[in-house]
Design a protein around this motif. Structure first.
Motif, PDB file in Angstrom:
ATOM      1  N   LYS A 242       4.617  14.285  10.824  1.00 43.10           N
ATOM      2  CA  LYS A 242       5.704  13.327  10.581  1.00 43.10           C
ATOM      3  C   LYS A 242       5.183  12.090   9.855  1.00 43.10           C
ATOM      4  CE  LYS A 242       8.397  12.450  14.139  1.00 43.10           C
ATOM      5  NZ  LYS A 242       8.819  12.319  15.570  1.00 43.10           N
ATOM      6  N   VAL A 243       3.990  11.622  10.234  1.00 46.64           N
ATOM      7  CA  VAL A 243       3.396  10.461   9.561  1.00 46.64           C
ATOM      8  C   VAL A 243       3.088  10.803   8.099  1.00 46.64           C
ATOM      9  CG1 VAL A 243       1.479   8.832   9.529  1.00 46.64           C
ATOM     10  CG2 VAL A 243       2.408   9.608  11.716  1.00 46.64           C
ATOM     11  N   LEU A 244       2.459  11.959   7.886  1.00 45.07           N
ATOM     12  CA  LEU A 244       2.125  12.380   6.519  1.00 45.07           C
ATOM     13  C   LEU A 244       3.392  12.504   5.669  1.00 45.07           C
ATOM     14  CD1 LEU A 244      -0.567  15.041   7.467  1.00 45.07           C
ATOM     15  CD2 LEU A 244      -0.998  12.913   6.204  1.00 45.07           C
ATOM     16  N   GLU A 245       4.458  12.977   6.277  1.00 47.09           N
ATOM     17  CA  GLU A 245       5.735  13.105   5.567  1.00 47.09           C
ATOM     18  C   GLU A 245       6.241  11.733   5.141  1.00 47.09           C
ATOM     19  OE1 GLU A 245      10.027  15.302   6.326  1.00 47.09           O
ATOM     20  OE2 GLU A 245       8.421  15.582   7.794  1.00 47.09           O
ATOM     21  N   LYS A 246       6.149  10.755   6.051  1.00 47.98           N
ATOM     22  CA  LYS A 246       6.597   9.409   5.723  1.00 47.98           C
ATOM     23  C   LYS A 246       5.749   8.787   4.618  1.00 47.98           C
ATOM     24  CE  LYS A 246       8.648   8.240  10.201  1.00 47.98           C
ATOM     25  NZ  LYS A 246      10.011   7.994   9.693  1.00 47.98           N
ATOM     26  N   LEU A 247       4.482   9.203   4.533  1.00 46.60           N
ATOM     27  CA  LEU A 247       3.577   8.683   3.496  1.00 46.60           C
ATOM     28  C   LEU A 247       3.723   9.446   2.181  1.00 46.60           C
ATOM     29  CD1 LEU A 247       0.371   8.149   5.686  1.00 46.60           C
ATOM     30  CD2 LEU A 247       1.862   6.364   4.742  1.00 46.60           C
ATOM     31  N   GLY A 248       4.611  10.436   2.156  1.00 50.98           N
ATOM     32  CA  GLY A 248       4.819  11.212   0.935  1.00 50.98           C
ATOM     33  C   GLY A 248       3.747  12.265   0.701  1.00 50.98           C
ATOM     34  N   ARG A 249       2.921  12.530   1.702  1.00 52.83           N
ATOM     35  CA  ARG A 249       1.854  13.539   1.574  1.00 52.83           C
ATOM     36  C   ARG A 249       2.400  14.864   2.119  1.00 52.83           C
ATOM     37  NH1 ARG A 249      -2.864   9.884   4.228  1.00 52.83           N
ATOM     38  NH2 ARG A 249      -3.990  11.875   4.324  1.00 52.83           N
ATOM     39  N   HIS A 278       9.372  20.864   1.466  1.00 55.60           N
ATOM     40  CA  HIS A 278       9.458  21.670   0.249  1.00 55.60           C
ATOM     41  C   HIS A 278      10.572  21.156  -0.668  1.00 55.60           C
ATOM     42  CE1 HIS A 278       6.399  24.687   0.701  1.00 55.60           C
ATOM     43  NE2 HIS A 278       6.817  25.033   1.915  1.00 55.60           N
ATOM     44  N   GLU A 279      11.668  20.703  -0.067  1.00 54.29           N
ATOM     45  CA  GLU A 279      12.748  20.159  -0.889  1.00 54.29           C
ATOM     46  C   GLU A 279      12.276  18.908  -1.631  1.00 54.29           C
ATOM     47  OE1 GLU A 279      17.452  18.794  -0.566  1.00 54.29           O
ATOM     48  OE2 GLU A 279      16.429  19.600   1.202  1.00 54.29           O
ATOM     49  N   LYS A 280      11.505  18.051  -0.930  1.00 52.44           N
ATOM     50  CA  LYS A 280      10.974  16.845  -1.567  1.00 52.44           C
ATOM     51  C   LYS A 280      10.007  17.208  -2.699  1.00 52.44           C
ATOM     52  CE  LYS A 280      12.828  13.606   1.089  1.00 52.44           C
ATOM     53  NZ  LYS A 280      12.206  13.247   2.341  1.00 52.44           N
ATOM     54  N   LEU A 281       9.290  18.318  -2.532  1.00 51.69           N
ATOM     55  CA  LEU A 281       8.335  18.756  -3.565  1.00 51.69           C
ATOM     56  C   LEU A 281       9.033  19.502  -4.704  1.00 51.69           C
ATOM     57  CD1 LEU A 281       5.487  19.996  -1.204  1.00 51.69           C
ATOM     58  CD2 LEU A 281       5.318  18.062  -2.786  1.00 51.69           C
ATOM     59  N   GLY A 282      10.331  19.739  -4.571  1.00 54.26           N
ATOM     60  CA  GLY A 282      11.061  20.466  -5.609  1.00 54.26           C
ATOM     61  C   GLY A 282      10.949  21.972  -5.474  1.00 54.26           C
ATOM     62  N   ASN A 283      10.402  22.434  -4.353  1.00 50.10           N
ATOM     63  CA  ASN A 283      10.283  23.883  -4.124  1.00 50.10           C
ATOM     64  C   ASN A 283      11.582  24.385  -3.483  1.00 50.10           C
ATOM     65  OD1 ASN A 283       7.619  23.520  -4.969  1.00 50.10           O
ATOM     66  ND2 ASN A 283       6.873  23.270  -2.874  1.00 50.10           N
ATOM     67  N   ASN A 284      12.621  24.494  -4.299  1.00 50.37           N
ATOM     68  CA  ASN A 284      13.952  24.747  -3.748  1.00 50.37           C
ATOM     69  C   ASN A 284      14.073  26.096  -3.051  1.00 50.37           C
ATOM     70  OD1 ASN A 284      14.932  22.255  -4.544  1.00 50.37           O
ATOM     71  ND2 ASN A 284      15.565  22.997  -6.549  1.00 50.37           N
ATOM     72  N   ASP A 285      13.444  27.123  -3.608  1.00 46.77           N
ATOM     73  CA  ASP A 285      13.538  28.449  -2.980  1.00 46.77           C
ATOM     74  C   ASP A 285      12.875  28.448  -1.606  1.00 46.77           C
ATOM     75  OD1 ASP A 285      14.954  29.483  -5.077  1.00 46.77           O
ATOM     76  OD2 ASP A 285      13.208  30.355  -6.087  1.00 46.77           O
ATOM     77  N   LEU A 286      11.710  27.786  -1.519  1.00 47.42           N
ATOM     78  CA  LEU A 286      11.024  27.708  -0.222  1.00 47.42           C
ATOM     79  C   LEU A 286      11.807  26.849   0.761  1.00 47.42           C
ATOM     80  CD1 LEU A 286       7.293  27.391  -1.351  1.00 47.42           C
ATOM     81  CD2 LEU A 286       8.253  29.191   0.102  1.00 47.42           C
TER      82      LEU A 286
END
Length: 462
Positions: A242-249, A278-286
């Motif tokens: 959750k922390v890594l997600e908030k940091l954009g990692r 994955h959505e944030k990374l643009g990996n829409n299918d995943l």
């Protein structure tokens, strides 16, 4: 047939149960009976526990411990008067037995007399040095009384007695959090960790507090130490992710979420968070794959259905978004968030009648958010049902009386409904509340700019 019973507890229990099935009578020490009774009570086998107490007191009629166990069962069954009489009898023989006060306190607590329970537990403290259990009971009574400061001190005493009492440690942190003393919690946990540097529970709790204070670097370090202390600690991996997600990692976050799945059976929450990453990374299918796994794992998780719906909405697949939100409504038709999302999709599809119905359902189910009133009024305005739109805005203003935006909208709808006096009053009120939002009124109702009195009001306000 009488037999001594000095065997281990399992053998004592087996022998006791064998005795119940036969006409034989076996003799047990009072301590054996205590172990047998505790075994049954701890496993919820109350009737067998009561039978053991009965036979135990027949063989050891003067055993204070067996009598107190009988009191415990009586209190459990809410037979307070009988329990009190037996406690009086015990106290006449052994006035300095702290367990008498503990059981009396238990009776008072179950009757919601928490201050009296505290007084009795404090009396018990004067009678014993082994007061761990009493401090724990005191802590719970103080929690019942919403006295979090005293509860915190009681649970701290328990942790002083036993550093591995994680239940009390959790309660200490809970009290700090309720008191909003996050800095105090950080100091306390760091002091605790100086004595117990490999306590994964304390590192985990410390990390969660750092996370609540948005101290992400410190939170990551704490969760890392929790994982070092116990590399199978799922909670630490999840919180670290959750922390890594908030940091954009996001890729690192995914790795940690996936670790939780590899350690134990996958959870819908892990799937949902992986999908979000994955959505944030643009990996829409995943992203779509993990969202579908989320609702497959837990069909009642509203966040899963909303994630799938939002995903298709963002991709402008409105029909698919509508399909999935209706699927969610079929599962849980009492969820106001589903109905609100449904209304939003119907609005985009210009199906205003269905949007009106969905907003009504959302409000009836308790959704009173600002944009619900605003958007519902907009739907009704588009239908041409100005009267209903006015009613919705008037209701919305009961919840948000300081909202100039709603008042501007109400003025415009009043005018479209031919209620000129009400329109004048509301427009003047809105401009007095926030004249800078006048442009929103002009953009929403451009056709009204030709109305003479509106121009006059605007002139007098500038």
């Amino acid at each position: 047939m009488a037999l001594d019973s000095n065997e281990n507890p399992d053998k004592s229990i087996s022998k006791f149960e064998s005795m119940l099935k036969t006409d034989d009578v076996y003799f047990f020490d009072a301590e054996d009976f205590e172990e047998i009774i505790h075994h049954y009570l701890n496993n919820g086998k109350i009737s067998l526990g009561k039978k053991a107490i009965q036979i135990g007191l027949e063989q050891h009629p003067n055993s204070m411990e067996l009598k107190l166990l009988r009191v415990e069962v009586l209190v459990f069954e809410d037979q307070y008067d009988v329990a009190e009489r037996l406690l009086d009898e015990i106290q006449n023989i052994d006035a300095h037995n702290e367990e008498i006060y503990i059981q009396r306190a238990n009776i008072q607590s179950k009757q919601d007399n928490h201050q009296e329970a505290v007084n009795l537990l404090l009396d018990a403290l004067h009678l014993t040095e082994n007061s761990f259990d009493i401090h724990s009971l005191l802590g719970m009574e103080y929690l019942f009384m919403d006295d979090y400061e005293k509860a915190k001190r009681s649970f701290m005493k328990c942790v002083e007695f036993d550093d591995s009492d994680y239940s009390s440690l959790y309660n200490v942190v809970y009290c700090f959090e309720f008191l909003e003393d996050f800095d105090g919690a950080i100091v306390y946990l760091n002091t605790y960790l100086e004595r117990n540097p490999y306590c994964e529970v304390a590192w985990h709790q410390l990390g969660k507090i750092y996370l609540s204070k948005k101290m992400f670097k410190e939170a990551l370090t704490s969760f890392d130490f929790a994982i070092i202390s116990d590399d199978s600690f799922i909670g630490a991996y999840f919180e670290k992710a959750k922390v890594l997600e908030k940091l954009g990692r996001y890729n690192e976050a995914i790795e940690n979420y996936e670790t939780t799945i590899s350690i134990e059976d996958p959870t819908s929450h892990a799937y949902l968070r992986i999908g979000k990453c994955h959505e944030k990374l643009g990996n829409n299918d995943l992203a779509k794959y993990y969202y579908y796994n989320t609702v497959h794992e837990d069909p009642l998780l509203d966040k899963g259905w909303l994630a799938i719906t939002d995903f298709h909405f963002k991709m402008e697949n409105y029909e698919k978004a509508l399909y999935y939100i209706n699927k969610a409504i079929n599962i849980d038709g009492e969820n106001p968030i589903y109905w609100k999302k449904c209304a939003k999709i119907y609005f985009v599809l210009k199906n205003y009648d269905e949007a009106d119905f969905a907003y009504k359902q959302a409000v009836d189910l308790g959704n009173y958010e600002f944009d619900t009133w605003k958007n519902w009024a907009e739907v009704l305005k588009n239908i041409g049902d100005y009267g209903s739109s006015i009613q919705v805005l008037v209701q919305g203003l009961e919840f948000y009386p300081e909202s100039a935006e709603l008042v501007y909208k109400l003025a415009g709808v009043y005018l479209k409904n031919g209620e000129v006096l009400n329109a004048k009053e509301k427009l003047a009120q809105a401009m007095q509340m926030d004249v800078e939002k006048l442009h929103q009124f002009e953009e929403e109702f451009p056709e009204l700019q030709k109305v003479v009195w509106i121009s006059e009001i605007k002139k007098t306000s500038t």
